[in-house]
Design a protein around this motif. Sequence first.
Motif, short mmCIF file in Angstrom:
data_model
loop_
_atom_site.label_atom_id
_atom_site.label_comp_id
_atom_site.label_asym_id
_atom_site.label_seq_id
_atom_site.Cartn_x
_atom_site.Cartn_y
_atom_site.Cartn_z
N SER A 1 -1.35 -0.34 -10.18
CA SER A 1 -0.70 -1.46 -9.48
C SER A 1 -1.41 -1.82 -8.19
O SER A 1 -1.34 -2.96 -7.72
N LYS A 2 -2.12 -0.85 -7.61
CA LYS A 2 -2.80 -1.12 -6.35
C LYS A 2 -3.99 -2.06 -6.51
O LYS A 2 -4.50 -2.60 -5.53
N GLU B 1 0.83 -1.21 0.00
CA GLU B 1 0.00 0.00 0.00
C GLU B 1 0.87 1.26 0.00
O GLU B 1 0.52 2.27 -0.61
N LEU B 2 2.00 1.19 0.68
CA LEU B 2 2.89 2.35 0.75
C LEU B 2 3.73 2.51 -0.51
O LEU B 2 4.05 3.63 -0.91
N ARG B 3 4.08 1.39 -1.14
CA ARG B 3 5.02 1.44 -2.26
C ARG B 3 4.35 1.57 -3.63
O ARG B 3 4.91 2.18 -4.54
N LEU B 4 3.19 0.97 -3.79
CA LEU B 4 2.56 0.92 -5.11
C LEU B 4 1.66 2.12 -5.33
O LEU B 4 1.07 2.67 -4.40
N GLU B 5 1.56 2.50 -6.60
CA GLU B 5 0.72 3.63 -6.96
C GLU B 5 -0.12 3.27 -8.19
O GLU B 5 0.23 2.39 -8.96
N GLY B 6 -1.21 3.99 -8.35
CA GLY B 6 -2.03 3.86 -9.55
C GLY B 6 -2.60 2.47 -9.75
O GLY B 6 -3.03 1.80 -8.80
#
Length: 277
Positions: A124-125, A117-122
């Motif tokens: 990819s979530k 949740e902290l590392r992925l964006e857009g």
Amino acid sequence: VLEFVKLFDPSSYARLQMMKATQDYNKVRLNMPAFLTACIWMSTSISKKQKIRFLLGVFDENDSYTFEEVEFVAMLVALFRGVGAIFGLTSRDAMPSHARMQTLARKLFVRVLELGELRLEGPSKVLLQNGSVPFHIVEEWLLGETYDPLNVPIALFMERFSVPGEEEDPEQFEDEERKFRVSHTHPVEPPMETAASLDGSFLCRDEVVQVNVIFQHCASKGTFDISHADAERIAGVAIDPKFWIGKLHRALDEMDVARHNGVKISLSAFLKKLCPK
């Protein structure tokens, strides 16, 4: 082989030592996921990231390059059981139950999801919403490259049994698609060798192939008394003189002596003479 049986199936080992019956060998059962995971994890000749990439690939049976809870749990339970066996902790008093190991692994997977949740964006979530985590997130968590205190024991254990320094990732300058991955559906290129795996006490891949061809030929002819030129002719390739003088010639001589003394000849015995350590 029996040393591994002693660790991973002590009851069968005890029966073999007592009865020494041929049929008892067929009853030996090794927990292969635990055996493989522990051996890879505790190898001091494989880089950290290659270890993780290999094991993630082993448990990612659908080649999705993501981990779901069931795969993560299977890998950690295999690790717990394998390490327990290596250190002789196989009794019920020494090891937690299978259910408790699964519960712990599930809780740790929640932490991996939180890291995602902290590392992925857009887009990819979306993977996280489906309960899947990309390999690189799992890899980061296992390596201890986060501030999660619950992965400290795993990261420290990895550190204890890994290649130090620059050998941590021999593929760090490779493009992502060229990095080593295990596949259940298609052949892959072998991983890059580390300096430790190329150490003189090990055979490299080419040498293993040569040794097998030479052994099979000599065993079929009933003699291991061959020259360097004979060995090259049998293997069909040039054999490094250093390898011939330092290992192969000596091992062939010892095998020939053993054969004359009535000792059973096998490839494993030949390999032990090549690499006594």
